[in-house]
Design a protein around this motif. Structure first.
Motif, PDB file in Angstrom:
ATOM      1  N   MET A  37       0.758  -1.152   0.113  1.00  0.00           N
ATOM      2  CA  MET A  37      -0.045   0.112   0.073  1.00  0.00           C
ATOM      3  C   MET A  37       0.778   1.318  -0.071  1.00  0.00           C
ATOM      4  SD  MET A  37      -3.068  -1.121   2.519  1.00  0.00           S
ATOM      5  CE  MET A  37      -4.265   0.357   1.896  1.00  0.00           C
ATOM      6  N   ARG A  38       2.037   1.217   0.496  1.00  0.00           N
ATOM      7  CA  ARG A  38       2.906   2.391   0.595  1.00  0.00           C
ATOM      8  C   ARG A  38       3.358   2.388  -1.047  1.00  0.00           C
ATOM      9  NH1 ARG A  38       4.237   7.345   1.346  1.00  0.00           N
ATOM     10  NH2 ARG A  38       6.342   7.800   1.470  1.00  0.00           N
ATOM     11  N   ALA A  39       3.587   1.323  -1.796  1.00  0.00           N
ATOM     12  CA  ALA A  39       4.161   1.405  -3.181  1.00  0.00           C
ATOM     13  C   ALA A  39       2.843   1.978  -3.948  1.00  0.00           C
ATOM     14  CB  ALA A  39       4.635   0.131  -3.666  1.00  0.00           C
ATOM     15  N   GLY A  40       1.779   1.827  -3.584  1.00  0.00           N
ATOM     16  CA  GLY A  40       0.636   2.374  -4.516  1.00  0.00           C
ATOM     17  C   GLY A  40       0.502   3.849  -4.313  1.00  0.00           C
ATOM     18  N   VAL A  41       1.020   4.503  -3.225  1.00  0.00           N
ATOM     19  CA  VAL A  41       1.093   6.001  -3.259  1.00  0.00           C
ATOM     20  C   VAL A  41       2.447   6.566  -3.878  1.00  0.00           C
ATOM     21  CG1 VAL A  41       0.909   7.828  -1.809  1.00  0.00           C
ATOM     22  CG2 VAL A  41      -0.586   6.050  -1.376  1.00  0.00           C
ATOM     23  N   THR A  42       3.498   5.716  -3.665  1.00  0.00           N
ATOM     24  CA  THR A  42       4.856   6.130  -3.954  1.00  0.00           C
ATOM     25  C   THR A  42       4.950   5.964  -5.609  1.00  0.00           C
ATOM     26  OG1 THR A  42       6.108   4.181  -3.305  1.00  0.00           O
ATOM     27  CG2 THR A  42       5.883   6.153  -1.747  1.00  0.00           C
ATOM     28  N   THR A  43       4.762   5.091  -6.146  1.00  0.00           N
ATOM     29  CA  THR A  43       4.728   4.441  -7.474  1.00  0.00           C
ATOM     30  C   THR A  43       3.820   3.991  -8.437  1.00  0.00           C
ATOM     31  OG1 THR A  43       5.546   2.191  -7.009  1.00  0.00           O
ATOM     32  CG2 THR A  43       7.281   3.828  -6.739  1.00  0.00           C
ATOM     33  N   GLY A  44       2.430   3.759  -7.782  1.00  0.00           N
ATOM     34  CA  GLY A  44       1.370   3.206  -8.474  1.00  0.00           C
ATOM     35  C   GLY A  44       0.313   4.233  -8.722  1.00  0.00           C
ATOM     36  N   THR A  45      -0.562   3.784  -9.007  1.00  0.00           N
ATOM     37  CA  THR A  45      -1.706   4.612  -9.309  1.00  0.00           C
ATOM     38  C   THR A  45      -2.475   5.490  -8.336  1.00  0.00           C
ATOM     39  OG1 THR A  45      -3.272   2.913  -9.111  1.00  0.00           O
ATOM     40  CG2 THR A  45      -2.492   3.289 -11.330  1.00  0.00           C
ATOM     41  N   SER A  46      -1.963   5.301  -7.178  1.00  0.00           N
ATOM     42  CA  SER A  46      -2.457   6.197  -5.904  1.00  0.00           C
ATOM     43  C   SER A  46      -1.670   7.308  -5.633  1.00  0.00           C
ATOM     44  CB  SER A  46      -2.833   5.409  -4.800  1.00  0.00           C
ATOM     45  OG  SER A  46      -3.780   4.520  -4.944  1.00  0.00           O
ATOM     46  N   ALA A  47      -0.692   7.547  -6.448  1.00  0.00           N
ATOM     47  CA  ALA A  47       0.567   8.621  -6.199  1.00  0.00           C
ATOM     48  C   ALA A  47      -0.494  10.278  -5.880  1.00  0.00           C
ATOM     49  CB  ALA A  47       1.285   8.729  -7.429  1.00  0.00           C
ATOM     50  N   PRO A  48      -1.554  10.390  -6.511  1.00  0.00           N
ATOM     51  CA  PRO A  48      -2.212  11.752  -6.228  1.00  0.00           C
ATOM     52  C   PRO A  48      -2.869  11.872  -4.864  1.00  0.00           C
ATOM     53  CG  PRO A  48      -3.019  10.631  -8.329  1.00  0.00           C
ATOM     54  CD  PRO A  48      -2.231   9.922  -7.804  1.00  0.00           C
ATOM     55  N   ALA A  49      -2.482  10.879  -4.032  1.00  0.00           N
ATOM     56  CA  ALA A  49      -2.833  10.802  -2.732  1.00  0.00           C
ATOM     57  C   ALA A  49      -1.718  11.156  -1.827  1.00  0.00           C
ATOM     58  CB  ALA A  49      -3.469   9.306  -2.248  1.00  0.00           C
ATOM     59  N   ALA A  50      -0.891  11.202  -2.310  1.00  0.00           N
ATOM     60  CA  ALA A  50       0.585  11.809  -1.493  1.00  0.00           C
ATOM     61  C   ALA A  50       0.169  13.054  -0.809  1.00  0.00           C
ATOM     62  CB  ALA A  50       1.917  11.650  -2.280  1.00  0.00           C
ATOM     63  N   ALA A  51       0.898  13.253   0.441  1.00  0.00           N
ATOM     64  CA  ALA A  51       0.723  14.503   1.148  1.00  0.00           C
ATOM     65  C   ALA A  51       1.766  14.573   2.164  1.00  0.00           C
ATOM     66  CB  ALA A  51      -0.617  14.551   1.978  1.00  0.00           C
ATOM     67  N   PRO A  52       2.304  15.941   2.497  1.00  0.00           N
ATOM     68  CA  PRO A  52       3.548  16.041   2.858  1.00  0.00           C
ATOM     69  C   PRO A  52       3.119  15.579   4.503  1.00  0.00           C
ATOM     70  CG  PRO A  52       2.070  18.103   2.764  1.00  0.00           C
ATOM     71  CD  PRO A  52       1.685  17.096   1.897  1.00  0.00           C
ATOM     72  N   GLY A  53       4.231  15.687   5.408  1.00  0.00           N
ATOM     73  CA  GLY A  53       4.080  14.972   6.808  1.00  0.00           C
ATOM     74  C   GLY A  53       4.253  13.647   6.777  1.00  0.00           C
ATOM     75  N   ALA A  54       3.439  12.904   7.774  1.00  0.00           N
ATOM     76  CA  ALA A  54       3.246  11.385   7.736  1.00  0.00           C
ATOM     77  C   ALA A  54       3.135  10.968   6.266  1.00  0.00           C
ATOM     78  CB  ALA A  54       2.114  11.037   8.736  1.00  0.00           C
ATOM     79  N   LYS A  55       3.620   9.691   6.294  1.00  0.00           N
ATOM     80  CA  LYS A  55       3.439   8.805   5.110  1.00  0.00           C
ATOM     81  C   LYS A  55       2.221   8.523   4.784  1.00  0.00           C
ATOM     82  CE  LYS A  55       7.995   6.665   5.507  1.00  0.00           C
ATOM     83  NZ  LYS A  55       8.648   5.499   5.721  1.00  0.00           N
ATOM     84  N   VAL A  56       1.606   8.435   3.506  1.00  0.00           N
ATOM     85  CA  VAL A  56       0.482   7.905   3.059  1.00  0.00           C
ATOM     86  C   VAL A  56       0.611   6.708   2.334  1.00  0.00           C
ATOM     87  CG1 VAL A  56      -1.511   8.587   1.547  1.00  0.00           C
ATOM     88  CG2 VAL A  56      -0.274  10.490   2.476  1.00  0.00           C
ATOM     89  N   TYR A  57      -0.250   5.718   2.633  1.00  0.00           N
ATOM     90  CA  TYR A  57      -0.436   4.347   2.225  1.00  0.00           C
ATOM     91  C   TYR A  57      -1.960   4.374   1.438  1.00  0.00           C
ATOM     92  CZ  TYR A  57       3.214   3.521   5.693  1.00  0.00           C
ATOM     93  OH  TYR A  57       4.401   3.487   6.222  1.00  0.00           O
ATOM     94  N   GLY A  58      -1.705   3.477   0.468  1.00  0.00           N
ATOM     95  CA  GLY A  58      -3.197   3.371  -0.155  1.00  0.00           C
ATOM     96  C   GLY A  58      -3.212   2.746  -1.344  1.00  0.00           C
ATOM     97  N   VAL A  59      -4.295   2.201  -1.854  1.00  0.00           N
ATOM     98  CA  VAL A  59      -4.416   1.677  -3.277  1.00  0.00           C
ATOM     99  C   VAL A  59      -5.698   2.376  -3.569  1.00  0.00           C
ATOM    100  CG1 VAL A  59      -3.454  -0.547  -2.947  1.00  0.00           C
ATOM    101  CG2 VAL A  59      -5.809  -0.244  -2.546  1.00  0.00           C
ATOM    102  N   SER A  60      -5.748   2.422  -5.173  1.00  0.00           N
ATOM    103  CA  SER A  60      -7.036   2.906  -5.851  1.00  0.00           C
ATOM    104  C   SER A  60      -7.348   2.067  -6.959  1.00  0.00           C
ATOM    105  CB  SER A  60      -6.807   4.491  -6.110  1.00  0.00           C
ATOM    106  OG  SER A  60      -5.637   4.377  -7.326  1.00  0.00           O
TER     107      SER A  60
END
Length: 627
Positions: free
Chosen positions: A551-574
């Motif tokens: 789920m961390r990869a989903g935000v950093t390199t996958g299709t959930s990248a638009p969910a990235a936000a500053p501060g604490a890490k974002v995890y997710g899938v879309s």
């Protein structure tokens, strides 16, 4: 006033000079409303006695008056009957019971009741009347987790009268009936039974309704309008809090009984679920008044009613709710459910052109490949599938006879983390490749999928006070059926159930949702105990580590990248998913993930699969800045 014979009092076979017949005829006449017959068995002026008996029932607004004879004694020309009075005060009020004596004596060889008002009640004396006093109770608030009200005060307009000042109460009630539809006899009964100098609420209006009827109400003689502030205008989330309206004839039908004019009625959400606790029940007093001075003489009976709860306290966080409202305020219909991952408490339900309860908590939607989080618990558990295993992501694949198609990028390339090679399971998970994920159905048993769904609460029973949906998953009887489950095509979930899935991965334990922390149940008067919430379910630590990495990869390199936000890490899938709903094709975008302790599920009705990830990113940025 409606009177009915409750019990056979006495046989009429007794003849004078026995006092039994006099007692029987007096009480039966009083009980059945034959006041002339009752008056004939007294030594008083028949007109005075008839009017006193009739007025007693009207002044008490009695639904019925019944008697039970307890004993009769005779001493020469005098006799005394002991009897119990049971008066139904109506309007959901309690039964008033008291004991009294009926004195008799012989008049020209005929037994007569010695008339005085004390025959009606031992503390009722000449020059006095009954009245029923109903002190109003205000509506209690619904509060957020910090104790602040989740509604603001609004002005209600209460139409009523001061009974002593009304020249024509029948005419007032007739005209109010024509304007409002409230039963004319009920309005008149309230006027007649109230203390003469007290303001008697008859009908309550909201601002818009009052504005429509103001001219007609102003034309009714002796009708007064009082403005009253009540906490009835809901703040966000408005569908969860619910709206409140003034009492109407339709309201009385819905609640199965008459309400008082000042009562308010929850029309949805928590306002409706906790109607009894928020309004309590009105206390009732029976009193006597002096007819000349209109001053209270004595209090004969009192019922306190059920006190309101101090409030209904929710888990809603106002700051998180504001971030949710801002994030979904776009053009496409959307809903966002945010929970506190360590507790399962619902922090916010945002929506735009969707209903927060019907869609956010109780919606039934296919989750697409975001359901691979749940399926992954079965795939990766117990030393199963390796996330680094290579699995192709073709545009089209058959699995057990079922066809799956992957929406390709606009440049025609296959989604992969390393150009020119087959993507890994992790890459397919991060990019939501449905053809690759569906092909994994051969690597997991039906039992493992079912157990994974159970561990994430899918299909479980919750104890929320509002409608909610925990999800359904069909039997996984074949590879094709398992593939459709992994791809989230045949599963149905709500945004709330998927927010709980994200919270479980974030915290390591699945927990049932909580919306209200006090009171424990929306039906305190019920004999049926509230349903206990399901127990938390710890997840396997080894599997959790893999799911979190994916789920961390989903935000950093996958299709959930638009969910990235500053501060604490974002995890997710879309994911994006299209399905047929009631013969209509619908396209949905999902994001399921978390940042810090806040887990969310975002659902948007759009053909853009990245739309929900963008909403999630805006939400996380706003929530982080507000923290």
């Amino acid at each position: 006033m409606s009177l009915a014979v409750a019990v056979p009092l006495l046989s009429a076979c007794f003849s004078e000079p026995s006092p039994h017949e006099a007692v029987s005829q007096f009480l039966v006449g009083w009980q059945t409303g034959d006041y002339a017959s009752a008056a004939e068995r007294t030594d008083g002026d028949p007109k005075v006695v008839r009017k006193a008996l009739e007025q007693a029932g009207l002044q008490l607004d009695a639904a019925s008056i019944r008697f039970s004879l307890k004993g009769l004694s005779t001493s020469g020309d005098d006799a005394d009957a002991k009897f119990q009075v049971r008066i139904d005060l109506g309007d959901n009020n309690p039964l008033w019971q008291y004991d009294n004596n009926l004195p008799l004596h012989l008049v020209d060889g005929v037994w007569k009741v010695r008339w005085s008002p004390s025959v009606i009640h031992p503390q009722l004396h000449p020059g006095q009347r009954f009245a029923v006093k109903v002190p109003p109770t205000g509506r209690q608030p619904i509060e957020d987790r910090d104790g602040d009200a989740l509604q603001t005060e609004a002005t209600l307009y209460v139409a009523g009268v001061f009974p002593a000042r009304v020249k024509d109460p029948v005419g007032v009630c007739e005209r109010l009936f024509q304007v409002t539809g409230f039963a004319q006899d009920r309005l008149l009964s309230r006027i007649r039974s109230a203390p003469p100098e007290d303001f008697v609420p008859l009908v309550t209006f909201g601002g818009n309704k009052y504005a429509q009827l103001r001219d007609r109400l102003d034309e009714i003689p002796d009708l007064q309008i009082e403005k009253r502030l009540q906490p009835v205008k809901p703040a966000q989330p408005v569908d969860i809090i619910g709206s409140v309206s003034a009492n109407t004839p339709e309201t009385e039908q819905q609640l199965g009984g008459p309400l008082l004019a000042g009562d308010t009625f929850g029309q949805g959400g928590l306002q409706k679920a906790y109607q009894d606790q928020l309004t309590g029940s009105t206390g009732t007093k029976v009193i006597t008044y002096d007819l000349k001075t209109s001053e209270q003489v004595a209090e004969l009976a009192q019922w306190p009613g059920r006190a309101n709860t101090t409030s209904v306290k929710t888990t809603i966080d106002r700051g998180v709710q504001q971030s949710a409202d801002l994030a979904v305020s776009g053009t496409a219909p959307a809903t966002l459910v945010a929970i506190d991952a360590p507790t399962g408490e619902i922090l916010a339900v945002g929506s735009h052109e969707m209903n927060q309860e019907k869609d956010g908590l109780d919606g039934r939607f296919p989750p697409g490949t975001t359901f691979s989080i749940v399926a992954g618990e079965g795939l990766f558990g117990a030393g199963g599938l390796d996330p680094e295993q290579k699995v192709p992501c073709p545009a089209d694949r058959l699995v057990g006879g079922a066809r799956f198609q992957q929406a390709m990028p606009t440049d025609g390339t296959v989604p992969t983390l390393v150009p020119g090679t087959a993507p890994t399971v992790a890459a397919n998970f991060a990019n939501g490749c449905v053809t690759a994920l569906a092909s994994l159905s051969r690597r997991v048993s039906a039992g493992a999928l079912t157990q994974a769904a159970t561990r994430f609460g899918i299909g479980g029973k919750w104890s929320l006070p509002l409608r909610s949906f925990s999800g359904t998953m069909p039997p996984a009887a074949s590879d094709a059926a398992k593939a459709k489950i992994i791809a989230g095509q045949t599963v149905r979930v709500s945004p709330l159930s998927m927010a709980l899935v994200a919270g479980a991965v974030a915290s390591g334990t699945w927990r049932p949702p909580t919306l209200v922390t006090s009171p424990a149940s929306p039906d305190l008067s019920s004999d049926v105990p509230p349903v206990a919430p399901p127990s938390p379910i710890p997840l396997d630590t080894g599997t959790l580590a893999k799911l979190r990495a994916l789920m961390r990869a989903g935000v950093t390199t996958g299709t959930s990248a638009p969910a990235a936000a500053p501060g604490a890490k974002v995890y997710g899938v879309s994911s994006g998913v299209t399905y047929v709903d009631k013969k209509h094709s619908r396209s949905l975008s999902w994001f399921v993930g978390w940042q810090g302790d806040i887990a969310v599920a975002v659902l948007t009705e759009t053909t853009d699969p990245a739309a929900s990830a963008r909403i999630a990113g805006q939400f996380f940025r706003s929530a982080r800045n507000a923290a």
